[in-house]
Design a protein around this motif. Structure first.
Motif, PDB file in Angstrom:
ATOM      1  N   MET A  11       8.276   7.625   2.524  1.00 32.19           N
ATOM      2  CA  MET A  11       8.557   6.258   2.139  1.00 32.19           C
ATOM      3  C   MET A  11       7.309   5.628   1.503  1.00 32.19           C
ATOM      4  N   ARG A  12       7.540   4.702   0.569  1.00 30.79           N
ATOM      5  CA  ARG A  12       6.427   3.984  -0.043  1.00 30.79           C
ATOM      6  C   ARG A  12       6.450   2.530   0.422  1.00 30.79           C
ATOM      7  N   PHE A  13       5.335   2.082   1.000  1.00 30.77           N
ATOM      8  CA  PHE A  13       5.207   0.742   1.543  1.00 30.77           C
ATOM      9  C   PHE A  13       4.283  -0.097   0.666  1.00 30.77           C
ATOM     10  N   LEU A  14       4.578  -1.396   0.612  1.00 31.52           N
ATOM     11  CA  LEU A  14       3.640  -2.360   0.057  1.00 31.52           C
ATOM     12  C   LEU A  14       3.191  -3.254   1.204  1.00 31.52           C
ATOM     13  N   LEU A  15       1.897  -3.238   1.490  1.00 30.99           N
ATOM     14  CA  LEU A  15       1.319  -4.071   2.537  1.00 30.99           C
ATOM     15  C   LEU A  15       0.586  -5.234   1.877  1.00 30.99           C
ATOM     16  N   ILE A  16       1.029  -6.460   2.151  1.00 34.60           N
ATOM     17  CA  ILE A  16       0.403  -7.658   1.603  1.00 34.60           C
ATOM     18  C   ILE A  16      -0.306  -8.358   2.750  1.00 34.60           C
ATOM     19  N   GLU A  17      -1.626  -8.178   2.817  1.00 34.76           N
ATOM     20  CA  GLU A  17      -2.398  -8.643   3.983  1.00 34.76           C
ATOM     21  C   GLU A  17      -3.853  -8.840   3.547  1.00 34.76           C
ATOM     22  N   ASP A  18      -4.418 -10.035   3.834  1.00 32.71           N
ATOM     23  CA  ASP A  18      -5.791 -10.319   3.408  1.00 32.71           C
ATOM     24  C   ASP A  18      -6.834  -9.963   4.458  1.00 32.71           C
ATOM     25  N   ASN A  19      -6.405  -9.676   5.679  1.00 31.51           N
ATOM     26  CA  ASN A  19      -7.335  -9.280   6.734  1.00 31.51           C
ATOM     27  C   ASN A  19      -7.659  -7.793   6.545  1.00 31.51           C
ATOM     28  N   ALA A  20      -8.851  -7.523   6.032  1.00 31.57           N
ATOM     29  CA  ALA A  20      -9.218  -6.153   5.651  1.00 31.57           C
ATOM     30  C   ALA A  20      -9.176  -5.168   6.827  1.00 31.57           C
ATOM     31  N   PRO A  21      -9.748  -5.486   7.995  1.00 29.70           N
ATOM     32  CA  PRO A  21      -9.686  -4.529   9.111  1.00 29.70           C
ATOM     33  C   PRO A  21      -8.253  -4.243   9.555  1.00 29.70           C
ATOM     34  N   LEU A  22      -7.418  -5.275   9.622  1.00 30.91           N
ATOM     35  CA  LEU A  22      -6.021  -5.067  10.005  1.00 30.91           C
ATOM     36  C   LEU A  22      -5.301  -4.231   8.961  1.00 30.91           C
ATOM     37  N   ALA A  23      -5.516  -4.547   7.689  1.00 25.14           N
ATOM     38  CA  ALA A  23      -4.858  -3.791   6.618  1.00 25.14           C
ATOM     39  C   ALA A  23      -5.259  -2.322   6.673  1.00 25.14           C
ATOM     40  N   SER A  24      -6.541  -2.057   6.872  1.00 30.04           N
ATOM     41  CA  SER A  24      -7.019  -0.676   6.943  1.00 30.04           C
ATOM     42  C   SER A  24      -6.370   0.068   8.100  1.00 30.04           C
ATOM     43  N   ALA A  25      -6.220  -0.613   9.242  1.00 28.66           N
ATOM     44  CA  ALA A  25      -5.606   0.020  10.415  1.00 28.66           C
ATOM     45  C   ALA A  25      -4.134   0.326  10.167  1.00 28.66           C
ATOM     46  N   VAL A  26      -3.417  -0.601   9.522  1.00 27.86           N
ATOM     47  CA  VAL A  26      -1.998  -0.372   9.225  1.00 27.86           C
ATOM     48  C   VAL A  26      -1.838   0.782   8.243  1.00 27.86           C
ATOM     49  N   VAL A  27      -2.660   0.791   7.196  1.00 29.27           N
ATOM     50  CA  VAL A  27      -2.594   1.872   6.200  1.00 29.27           C
ATOM     51  C   VAL A  27      -2.842   3.221   6.863  1.00 29.27           C
ATOM     52  N   ASP A  28      -3.875   3.285   7.707  1.00 30.03           N
ATOM     53  CA  ASP A  28      -4.211   4.546   8.378  1.00 30.03           C
ATOM     54  C   ASP A  28      -3.066   5.004   9.274  1.00 30.03           C
ATOM     55  N   ARG A  29      -2.472   4.077  10.015  1.00 31.45           N
ATOM     56  CA  ARG A  29      -1.404   4.439  10.957  1.00 31.45           C
ATOM     57  C   ARG A  29      -0.177   4.953  10.213  1.00 31.45           C
ATOM     58  N   LEU A  30       0.249   4.252   9.175  1.00 39.80           N
ATOM     59  CA  LEU A  30       1.433   4.682   8.427  1.00 39.80           C
ATOM     60  C   LEU A  30       1.178   5.956   7.638  1.00 39.80           C
ATOM     61  N   SER A  31      -0.045   6.120   7.151  1.00 42.31           N
ATOM     62  CA  SER A  31      -0.381   7.340   6.402  1.00 42.31           C
ATOM     63  C   SER A  31      -0.325   8.576   7.288  1.00 42.31           C
ATOM     64  N   LEU A  32      -0.637   8.422   8.583  1.00 44.42           N
ATOM     65  CA  LEU A  32      -0.551   9.550   9.509  1.00 44.42           C
ATOM     66  C   LEU A  32       0.869  10.097   9.584  1.00 44.42           C
ATOM     67  N   ASP A  33       1.859   9.232   9.353  1.00 47.44           N
ATOM     68  CA  ASP A  33       3.260   9.647   9.372  1.00 47.44           C
ATOM     69  C   ASP A  33       3.740  10.124   8.010  1.00 47.44           C
ATOM     70  N   GLY A  34       2.815  10.226   7.045  1.00 41.37           N
ATOM     71  CA  GLY A  34       3.170  10.743   5.736  1.00 41.37           C
ATOM     72  C   GLY A  34       3.667   9.701   4.763  1.00 41.37           C
ATOM     73  N   HIS A  35       3.614   8.415   5.148  1.00 37.88           N
ATOM     74  CA  HIS A  35       4.051   7.360   4.239  1.00 37.88           C
ATOM     75  C   HIS A  35       2.952   7.048   3.223  1.00 37.88           C
ATOM     76  N   VAL A  36       3.356   6.529   2.080  1.00 34.38           N
ATOM     77  CA  VAL A  36       2.424   6.056   1.071  1.00 34.38           C
ATOM     78  C   VAL A  36       2.336   4.547   1.186  1.00 34.38           C
ATOM     79  N   VAL A  37       1.116   4.011   1.240  1.00 33.52           N
ATOM     80  CA  VAL A  37       0.935   2.569   1.423  1.00 33.52           C
ATOM     81  C   VAL A  37       0.018   2.022   0.346  1.00 33.52           C
ATOM     82  N   ASP A  38       0.508   1.073  -0.436  1.00 38.40           N
ATOM     83  CA  ASP A  38      -0.313   0.335  -1.385  1.00 38.40           C
ATOM     84  C   ASP A  38      -0.682  -0.996  -0.743  1.00 38.40           C
TER      85      ASP A  38
END
Length: 222
Positions: free
Chosen positions: A1-28
């Motif tokens: 799945m391809r996700f779009l994450l719209i979030e200005d909190n950089a540490p939170l965004a990085s954590a979400v991207v890392d977590r979803l990427s572990l499941d094989g998702h693509v996150v922009d």
């Protein structure tokens, strides 16, 4: 799945991207509304995770614009607003679900799965069958001839795309767009590698990934 994450909190965004990427998702990741609009104008997303309080405006405006385009991608709102009236307003504006910060990542993954199940097939396990095969995206297994094959993350996401639209032709470029983010420098040859692996897994079944010359690939029952 391809996700779009719209979030200005950089540490939170990085954590979400890392977590979803572990499941094989693509996150922009878009840190503001302007970037989010640019991304959504050129890319088809399976899921959008939307913060409301952004540096260049209220995320509600993006939600309203997104729904006015009759775009089918579901939206889960990530908000610090805990008032019931705020949450009701967001749902009335077209949000498919919401989460109040701070976010529990396991719950976020579960809510994403639930929203996608409702969109694709209504209540249920989310498993798919076609001919003699059975595919369970939750466990990442492909059932062929009485045996369960554990798919690797890219194989899993590619097969998920194909089985959700059997008979539909996907070009290599479209599959690259669905499987890899803007930050990944990947050629279309990578798709050939994953298709070859999936074809090997499907051996002995009545389902095949067919090459349509000059156009791409499709999954079909033979």
């Amino acid at each position: 799945m391809r996700f779009l994450l719209i979030e200005d909190n950089a540490p939170l965004a990085s954590a979400v991207v890392d977590r979803l990427s572990l499941d094989g998702h693509v996150v922009d990741h878009a840190p503001d509304l302007e970037t989010a609009r640019d991304f959504s104008a050129t890319t088809a997303y399976d899921m959008i995770l939307l913060d409301i309080m952004l540096p260049d405006g209220d995320g509600s405006s993006f939600l309203a614009h997104h729904r006015s385009r009759e775009n089918g991608a579901p939206i889960i709102v990530l908000t610090a607003r805990s008032e019931v009236s705020d949450r009701i307003s967001l749902l009335d504006q077209g949000a498919d679900d919401y989460m109040v910060k701070p976010i529990d990542f396991a719950e976020l993954e579960a809510r994403c799965r639930a929203v996608l199940r409702r969109r694709d097939s209504g209540p249920g396990t989310g498993s798919r069958t076609l001919g003699t095969i059975r595919f369970d995206p939750a466990s990442g297994t492909l059932g062929v001839g009485g045996r369960d094959i554990q798919l690797r993350t890219r194989e899993l996401r590619l097969f998920e795309i194909l089985i959700n639209a059997p008979g539909m032709i996907f070009s290599k470029s479209a599959l690259v767009d669905r499987l890899f983010s803007y930050d990944e420098d990947v050629s279309e040859n990578a798709i050939e590698v994953y298709v070859a692996r999936l074809r090997k897994h499907l051996g002995g079944s009545d389902v095949a990934i067919t090459t349509v010359r000059g156009l791409g690939y499709k999954l079909e029952q033979m």
